[in-house]
Structures are given as structure tokens and as C-alpha cells.
Design an enzyme around this catalytic site. Sequence first.
Site, PDB file in Angstrom:
ATOM      1  N   HIS A 167      -1.721  -4.906   1.751  1.00  0.00           N
ATOM      2  CA  HIS A 167      -2.241  -6.488   1.624  1.00  0.00           C
ATOM      3  C   HIS A 167      -2.719  -7.494   1.186  1.00  0.00           C
ATOM      4  O   HIS A 167      -1.710  -7.600  -0.120  1.00  0.00           O
ATOM      5  CB  HIS A 167      -3.916  -5.719   0.603  1.00  0.00           C
TER       6      HIS A 167
ATOM      7  N   GLU B  93      -9.046 -11.118  -8.061  1.00  0.00           N
ATOM      8  CA  GLU B  93      -7.562 -10.015  -7.597  1.00  0.00           C
ATOM      9  C   GLU B  93      -6.813 -10.058  -9.079  1.00  0.00           C
ATOM     10  O   GLU B  93      -6.878  -8.867  -8.679  1.00  0.00           O
ATOM     11  CB  GLU B  93      -7.608  -9.717  -6.210  1.00  0.00           C
TER      12      GLU B  93
ATOM     13  N   ASN C  20      -2.100  -0.515   7.062  1.00  0.00           N
ATOM     14  CA  ASN C  20      -1.632  -1.299   7.840  1.00  0.00           C
ATOM     15  C   ASN C  20      -0.575  -1.978   6.397  1.00  0.00           C
ATOM     16  O   ASN C  20      -0.415  -3.159   6.438  1.00  0.00           O
ATOM     17  CB  ASN C  20      -1.841  -2.692   7.623  1.00  0.00           C
TER      18      ASN C  20
ATOM     19  N   LYS D 199       1.092  -1.336  -0.090  1.00  0.00           N
ATOM     20  CA  LYS D 199      -0.421  -0.019  -0.086  1.00  0.00           C
ATOM     21  C   LYS D 199       0.912   1.240   0.163  1.00  0.00           C
ATOM     22  O   LYS D 199       1.943   0.996   0.174  1.00  0.00           O
ATOM     23  CB  LYS D 199      -0.553   0.431   0.965  1.00  0.00           C
TER      24      LYS D 199
ATOM     25  N   TYR E 228     -12.216  -2.788  -3.103  1.00  0.00           N
ATOM     26  CA  TYR E 228     -12.824  -3.132  -2.140  1.00  0.00           C
ATOM     27  C   TYR E 228     -13.340  -3.169  -2.261  1.00  0.00           C
ATOM     28  O   TYR E 228     -15.202  -3.101  -0.856  1.00  0.00           O
ATOM     29  CB  TYR E 228     -12.318  -2.023  -1.392  1.00  0.00           C
TER      30      TYR E 228
HETATM   31  P1  CMP Z   1      -6.875  -5.545   3.448  1.00  0.00           P
HETATM   32  O1  CMP Z   1      -5.724  -7.015   3.765  1.00  0.00           O
HETATM   33  O2  CMP Z   1      -6.256  -4.778   2.763  1.00  0.00           O
HETATM   34  O3  CMP Z   1      -7.927  -5.330   3.872  1.00  0.00           O
HETATM   35  C1  CMP Z   1      -9.489  -4.911   3.776  1.00  0.00           C
HETATM   36  C2  CMP Z   1      -8.310  -3.637   4.588  1.00  0.00           C
HETATM   37  O4  CMP Z   1      -9.987  -2.710   4.955  1.00  0.00           O
HETATM   38  C3  CMP Z   1      -7.803  -3.455   5.594  1.00  0.00           C
HETATM   39  O5  CMP Z   1      -6.422  -4.329   5.134  1.00  0.00           O
HETATM   40  C4  CMP Z   1      -7.876  -2.077   6.092  1.00  0.00           C
HETATM   41  O6  CMP Z   1      -6.401  -1.840   5.632  1.00  0.00           O
HETATM   42  C5  CMP Z   1      -8.775  -1.422   5.847  1.00  0.00           C
HETATM   43  N1  CMP Z   1      -9.674  -1.802   7.459  1.00  0.00           N
HETATM   44  C6  CMP Z   1     -10.147  -3.034   8.024  1.00  0.00           C
HETATM   45  N2  CMP Z   1     -10.779  -3.029   9.176  1.00  0.00           N
HETATM   46  C7  CMP Z   1     -10.489  -1.340   8.418  1.00  0.00           C
HETATM   47  C8  CMP Z   1     -11.498  -0.836  10.380  1.00  0.00           C
HETATM   48  N3  CMP Z   1     -11.768  -1.048  11.263  1.00  0.00           N
HETATM   49  N4  CMP Z   1     -10.573   0.860   9.866  1.00  0.00           N
HETATM   50  C9  CMP Z   1     -10.138   1.356   8.839  1.00  0.00           C
HETATM   51  N5  CMP Z   1      -9.154   0.313   8.134  1.00  0.00           N
HETATM   52  C10 CMP Z   1     -10.249  -0.640   8.314  1.00  0.00           C
END
Ligand code: CMP
Length: 143
Positions: A115, A126, A112, A9, A49
Amino acid sequence: MEQTFIMIKPDGVQRGLVGEIISRFEKKGFILKGLRMVGVERSFAEKHYEDLSSKPFFTGLVEYIISGPVVAMVWEGKGVVATGRKIIGATNPAASEPGTIRGDFAVEIGRNVIHGSDAVESAKKEIALWFPDGVVDWQSSLH
Ligand code: CMP
């Protein structure tokens, strides 16, 4: 052979974690089959998403993903979807074990770093979205 979709990301790219992340997947023994660095359009991020479109964090998540370039990859190998998720760590970095990518490099769920597809079926979807022209066809002797 099983494949998964992995995306570094914008925060991971900006913090210089691309090499570290690729290295962890390579050293595990997985094979890099596709790699693109790309700035995504809002509509594309919303498509990626789409299953989360009803979540309260959806708009913020899309803003985050379009805030800078991402590195999109396809990795191949036995059990790469589930093992890739283990290498990445829990979605919330506060719950990610040290030694995982998120456990080592992130603290916020909204930043985070990476992904990874959550299942073989979502990986196929995907990969088709991000690599519509397919991936590189090469085999490793480690397979
Ligand atoms: P990812 O593995 O990309 O899958 C969905 C994404 O949504 C996740 O990582 C986070 O980046 C985001 N995400 C999931 N839960 C939350 C949350 N409670 N608040 C903000 N972002 C979230």
C-alpha cells in the site's frame, strides 16, 4: 520535505519481498525515515481503511491486512507520494506495468503486496496514525 506512508502487506512479508521492496525505494534515492513490523488489530485496520468502509470488499480487505504482520514505513524525498505510487504500480495488479512492484510480484487485487498513500494529505494522516511518536530525524547528503 515530502513524506509518504508505505505498507508491505501480509502477503508481501510472507513471500519474502521486504528486502526487494525496500531496495527499490532506496535505489530510487528516497530516504527511509521510519520502519515498524507490526501485527495490526482489526479496529486499527478498519481505521486505516475507513474511507473504504462502504465498499463491498471492505471486510475481506480488513481480514487480509490482519492475517499476518505488515511492515509499515515512512519514506521521504522530492515527489515521493506520486513517484512512490509509480514504483508500486496500479492498484489492480492485472493493470500494473511490468517493472512496478505489483506488476512484477502480484496478480490479484485482493493480494496486491503493498500500500502507498494516494496524496500528500492522506500521507500525513496515515503517518500520524501509524507513527504517533514521530519518525527518525536524520538527513542524507543525497537530499
Ligand atoms: P491499497 O493501495 O491498500 O488501497 C485500498 C486497497 O483496497 C487496495 O490497495 C486493495 O488491496 C483493496 N482493493 C481495492 N479494490 C478492491 C477490490 N475490487 N477487491 C478487493 N480489494 C480491493
